[in-house]
Design a protein around this motif. Structure first.
Motif, PDB file in Angstrom:
ATOM      1  N   PHE A  75      35.470  30.420  52.898  1.00  0.00           N
ATOM      2  CA  PHE A  75      35.898  31.178  51.728  1.00  0.00           C
ATOM      3  C   PHE A  75      34.759  31.907  51.043  1.00  0.00           C
ATOM      4  CE2 PHE A  75      39.198  27.937  52.191  1.00  0.00           C
ATOM      5  CZ  PHE A  75      40.287  28.780  52.320  1.00  0.00           C
ATOM      6  N   VAL A  76      33.546  31.772  51.528  1.00  0.00           N
ATOM      7  CA  VAL A  76      32.408  32.485  50.944  1.00  0.00           C
ATOM      8  C   VAL A  76      32.613  34.001  51.017  1.00  0.00           C
ATOM      9  CG1 VAL A  76      29.934  32.933  51.201  1.00  0.00           C
ATOM     10  CG2 VAL A  76      30.802  30.589  51.253  1.00  0.00           C
ATOM     11  N   PRO A  77      33.090  34.567  52.143  1.00  0.00           N
ATOM     12  CA  PRO A  77      33.300  36.025  52.162  1.00  0.00           C
ATOM     13  C   PRO A  77      34.281  36.499  51.088  1.00  0.00           C
ATOM     14  CG  PRO A  77      33.315  35.172  54.384  1.00  0.00           C
ATOM     15  CD  PRO A  77      33.302  33.978  53.459  1.00  0.00           C
ATOM     16  N   ALA A  78      35.305  35.715  50.771  1.00  0.00           N
ATOM     17  CA  ALA A  78      36.232  36.109  49.710  1.00  0.00           C
ATOM     18  C   ALA A  78      35.523  36.140  48.360  1.00  0.00           C
ATOM     19  CB  ALA A  78      37.417  35.145  49.673  1.00  0.00           C
ATOM     20  N   GLY A  79      34.654  35.173  48.114  1.00  0.00           N
ATOM     21  CA  GLY A  79      33.887  35.158  46.869  1.00  0.00           C
ATOM     22  C   GLY A  79      32.942  36.336  46.776  1.00  0.00           C
ATOM     23  N   VAL A  80      32.326  36.707  47.898  1.00  0.00           N
ATOM     24  CA  VAL A  80      31.439  37.868  47.927  1.00  0.00           C
ATOM     25  C   VAL A  80      32.245  39.134  47.667  1.00  0.00           C
ATOM     26  CG1 VAL A  80      29.951  39.269  49.419  1.00  0.00           C
ATOM     27  CG2 VAL A  80      29.744  36.777  49.407  1.00  0.00           C
ATOM     28  N   GLY A  81      33.457  39.199  48.218  1.00  0.00           N
ATOM     29  CA  GLY A  81      34.329  40.351  47.982  1.00  0.00           C
ATOM     30  C   GLY A  81      34.700  40.495  46.517  1.00  0.00           C
ATOM     31  N   ILE A  82      34.926  39.368  45.852  1.00  0.00           N
ATOM     32  CA  ILE A  82      35.245  39.404  44.425  1.00  0.00           C
ATOM     33  C   ILE A  82      34.052  39.931  43.640  1.00  0.00           C
ATOM     34  CG2 ILE A  82      35.675  37.931  42.419  1.00  0.00           C
ATOM     35  CD1 ILE A  82      37.503  36.254  44.232  1.00  0.00           C
ATOM     36  N   ILE A  83      32.878  39.472  43.973  1.00  0.00           N
ATOM     37  CA  ILE A  83      31.669  39.932  43.274  1.00  0.00           C
ATOM     38  C   ILE A  83      31.431  41.420  43.533  1.00  0.00           C
ATOM     39  CG2 ILE A  83      29.165  39.661  43.104  1.00  0.00           C
ATOM     40  CD1 ILE A  83      30.867  37.393  41.836  1.00  0.00           C
ATOM     41  N   ASN A  84      31.697  41.877  44.761  1.00  0.00           N
ATOM     42  CA  ASN A  84      31.499  43.294  45.082  1.00  0.00           C
ATOM     43  C   ASN A  84      32.448  44.199  44.311  1.00  0.00           C
ATOM     44  OD1 ASN A  84      29.399  42.838  46.828  1.00  0.00           O
ATOM     45  ND2 ASN A  84      30.686  42.830  48.657  1.00  0.00           N
ATOM     46  N   HIS A  85      33.616  43.704  43.948  1.00  0.00           N
ATOM     47  CA  HIS A  85      34.614  44.496  43.230  1.00  0.00           C
ATOM     48  C   HIS A  85      34.795  43.993  41.806  1.00  0.00           C
ATOM     49  CE1 HIS A  85      35.565  46.626  46.887  1.00  0.00           C
ATOM     50  NE2 HIS A  85      35.746  45.480  47.513  1.00  0.00           N
ATOM     51  N   PHE A  86      33.738  43.504  41.209  1.00  0.00           N
ATOM     52  CA  PHE A  86      33.813  42.928  39.872  1.00  0.00           C
ATOM     53  C   PHE A  86      34.233  43.959  38.830  1.00  0.00           C
ATOM     54  CE2 PHE A  86      31.994  41.189  35.914  1.00  0.00           C
ATOM     55  CZ  PHE A  86      32.709  39.995  35.890  1.00  0.00           C
ATOM     56  N   ASP A  87      33.840  45.221  39.006  1.00  0.00           N
ATOM     57  CA  ASP A  87      34.231  46.258  38.046  1.00  0.00           C
ATOM     58  C   ASP A  87      35.750  46.430  38.016  1.00  0.00           C
ATOM     59  OD1 ASP A  87      31.610  46.736  37.321  1.00  0.00           O
ATOM     60  OD2 ASP A  87      31.339  48.328  38.825  1.00  0.00           O
ATOM     61  N   LEU A  88      36.389  46.396  39.195  1.00  0.00           N
ATOM     62  CA  LEU A  88      37.847  46.492  39.237  1.00  0.00           C
ATOM     63  C   LEU A  88      38.498  45.283  38.569  1.00  0.00           C
ATOM     64  CD1 LEU A  88      38.471  47.844  42.841  1.00  0.00           C
ATOM     65  CD2 LEU A  88      38.909  49.020  40.693  1.00  0.00           C
ATOM     66  N   ILE A  89      37.904  44.115  38.779  1.00  0.00           N
ATOM     67  CA  ILE A  89      38.459  42.904  38.169  1.00  0.00           C
ATOM     68  C   ILE A  89      38.292  42.967  36.653  1.00  0.00           C
ATOM     69  CG2 ILE A  89      38.165  40.403  37.990  1.00  0.00           C
ATOM     70  CD1 ILE A  89      37.533  40.453  40.996  1.00  0.00           C
ATOM     71  N   LYS A  90      37.159  43.496  36.178  1.00  0.00           N
ATOM     72  CA  LYS A  90      36.978  43.664  34.733  1.00  0.00           C
ATOM     73  C   LYS A  90      38.010  44.640  34.176  1.00  0.00           C
ATOM     74  CE  LYS A  90      32.850  44.923  33.599  1.00  0.00           C
ATOM     75  NZ  LYS A  90      31.435  45.135  33.270  1.00  0.00           N
ATOM     76  N   GLN A  91      38.285  45.686  34.916  1.00  0.00           N
ATOM     77  CA  GLN A  91      39.205  46.713  34.442  1.00  0.00           C
ATOM     78  C   GLN A  91      40.662  46.260  34.507  1.00  0.00           C
ATOM     79  OE1 GLN A  91      38.752  50.390  36.552  1.00  0.00           O
ATOM     80  NE2 GLN A  91      40.254  51.487  35.315  1.00  0.00           N
ATOM     81  N   PHE A  92      41.058  45.586  35.588  1.00  0.00           N
ATOM     82  CA  PHE A  92      42.461  45.222  35.796  1.00  0.00           C
ATOM     83  C   PHE A  92      42.690  43.712  35.837  1.00  0.00           C
ATOM     84  CE2 PHE A  92      41.897  49.326  38.019  1.00  0.00           C
ATOM     85  CZ  PHE A  92      42.746  50.098  37.246  1.00  0.00           C
ATOM     86  N   GLY A  93      41.739  42.935  35.341  1.00  0.00           N
ATOM     87  CA  GLY A  93      41.824  41.477  35.435  1.00  0.00           C
ATOM     88  C   GLY A  93      43.068  40.884  34.790  1.00  0.00           C
ATOM     89  N   ILE A  94      43.391  41.320  33.577  1.00  0.00           N
ATOM     90  CA  ILE A  94      44.577  40.793  32.872  1.00  0.00           C
ATOM     91  C   ILE A  94      45.839  41.146  33.644  1.00  0.00           C
ATOM     92  CG2 ILE A  94      45.888  40.907  30.721  1.00  0.00           C
ATOM     93  CD1 ILE A  94      43.233  39.477  30.435  1.00  0.00           C
ATOM     94  N   ALA A  95      45.927  42.368  34.148  1.00  0.00           N
ATOM     95  CA  ALA A  95      47.107  42.777  34.922  1.00  0.00           C
ATOM     96  C   ALA A  95      47.231  41.941  36.190  1.00  0.00           C
ATOM     97  CB  ALA A  95      47.021  44.263  35.258  1.00  0.00           C
ATOM     98  N   ILE A  96      46.119  41.689  36.855  1.00  0.00           N
ATOM     99  CA  ILE A  96      46.149  40.873  38.079  1.00  0.00           C
ATOM    100  C   ILE A  96      46.640  39.467  37.764  1.00  0.00           C
ATOM    101  CG2 ILE A  96      44.688  39.793  39.843  1.00  0.00           C
ATOM    102  CD1 ILE A  96      42.946  42.336  39.742  1.00  0.00           C
ATOM    103  N   ILE A  97      46.147  38.890  36.681  1.00  0.00           N
ATOM    104  CA  ILE A  97      46.569  37.530  36.305  1.00  0.00           C
ATOM    105  C   ILE A  97      48.047  37.509  35.938  1.00  0.00           C
ATOM    106  CG2 ILE A  97      46.280  35.741  34.536  1.00  0.00           C
ATOM    107  CD1 ILE A  97      43.268  36.432  34.581  1.00  0.00           C
TER     108      ILE A  97
END
Length: 123
Positions: A75-97
């Motif tokens: 699962f390390v690659p998935a964690g790296v993918g999350i870190i690589n797209h952190f800006d998208l998660i910051k922008q759409f994090g609430i919507a994703i949740i």
């Protein structure tokens, strides 16, 4: 000079044979009926082979426990993918949740209603 029997090595080879033969059957099924990914077909074959005692679960147990113990590495690659797209998660994090919780709730509700419907049909 006879070769000494090494139980641990036998269990590992037996496990590898069992898993890869089920994965090969899954690949074949996926080629014939591409409705599901081959790994899911292989997992179904593996589960059925253990259920019907085609493969001995005691010989496979130690290898499976070892794989589960070290599963985090997968699962390390998935964690790296999350870190690589952190800006998208910051922008759409609430919507994703919200979407995750809403779709999970809808799915669990539908499965529960379907299960109740099936139980009502049996009575």
């Amino acid at each position: 000079m006879p070769i000494a029997f090494n139980k641990k090595a036998f269990n590992v080879l037996y496990s590898v044979f069992a898993i890869f033969s089920c994965l090969a059957l899954g690949k074949l099924c996926s080629y014939v009926a591409p409705a599901l990914p081959s790994s899911l077909y292989g997992l179904m074959f593996f589960t059925l082979s253990l259920h019907f005692r085609i493969f001995d679960a005691e010989h496979i147990k130690s290898t499976v426990v070892w794989c589960l113990k070290h599963m985090g590495v997968c699962f390390v690659p998935a964690g790296v993918g999350i870190i690589n797209h952190f800006d998208l998660i910051k922008q759409f994090g609430i919507a994703i949740i919200l979407i995750t919780f809403a779709t999970t709730f809808i799915l669990l509700t539908l499965v529960g209603l379907y299960y109740q419907h099936c139980l009502a049909g049996e009575e």
